[in-house]
Design an enzyme around this catalytic site. Structure first.
Site, PDB file in Angstrom:
ATOM      1  CE1 TYR A  40      -2.858   7.399  -1.023  1.00  0.00           C
ATOM      2  CE2 TYR A  40      -3.984   6.353   0.829  1.00  0.00           C
ATOM      3  CZ  TYR A  40      -2.855   6.500   0.041  1.00  0.00           C
ATOM      4  OH  TYR A  40      -1.727   5.770   0.303  1.00  0.00           O
ATOM      5  CG  HIS A  81       2.214   7.791  -6.927  1.00  0.00           C
ATOM      6  ND1 HIS A  81       1.920   6.469  -6.688  1.00  0.00           N
ATOM      7  CD2 HIS A  81       3.348   7.803  -7.676  1.00  0.00           C
ATOM      8  CE1 HIS A  81       2.855   5.715  -7.260  1.00  0.00           C
ATOM      9  NE2 HIS A  81       3.726   6.500  -7.872  1.00  0.00           N
TER      10      HIS A  81
END
Ligand code: DQA
Length: 150
Positions: A30, A108
């Site tokens: 991430y 995302h």
């Protein structure tokens, strides 16, 4: 008040569960950018565009549904949402977005289609006007620029 202000957009950014941990959570997947960093950048872009931006993060599905429902009553024009883990599970959050009838972009940070099979199903993508997946924090900026140009 100028005419630009009259047509000012109200954009709601919703961050789902665990995104409060960005920067320390699995940085290899991430990234190291924190949620505060992302939000700060989004506020800068909105300010320059004279748009109004509200950001909401929750780890609770019910709170997220409540905030989406509230968008039916406030002046929200557009939603940018990263439903996080709820992407793959939450028919209820999907139904809330459908109920608003508002246009939204699904975001995302990671490319969910290059990950585990269970992440490759989204309950949101067919309702979204667009999906950005895999471009990291930059995806939020691109989504906001797109929302502002709608
Ligand atoms: C995510 C991808 C989801 O599969 C995961 O559960 C998240 C974050 C992303 O931004 O890449 O929490 O939505």
């Amino acid at each position: 008040m100028t005419s630009r202000n009259i047509s000012a957009k109200n954009i709601l950014v919703i961050h789902g569960p665990n995104l409060n941990l960005l920067g320390i959570r699995e940085p290899g997947i991430y990234g190291k950018t924190t949620l505060d960093d992302i939000n700060r950048k989004l506020y800068e872009i909105s300010l320059a565009a004279e748009a109004r931006l509200e950001v909401f993060q929750s780890n609770s599905e019910g709170e997220l549904i409540g905030r989406v429902q509230q968008a039916m009553r406030d002046e929200t024009d557009f939603i940018i949402i990263n439903p996080a883990g709820l992407t793959h599970t939450s028919i209820a959050l999907r139904d809330a977005l459908a109920a608003t009838g508002l246009p939204f972009i699904e975001i995302h940070l990671s490319n969910i289609y290059a990950r585990e099979a269970f992440r490759q199903k989204s309950y949101f993508s067919d309702l979204a006007i667009g999906v950005i997946s895999g471009l990291g924090a930059k995806g939020y900026e691109l989504a906001l620029q797109s929302a502002l140009s709608e």
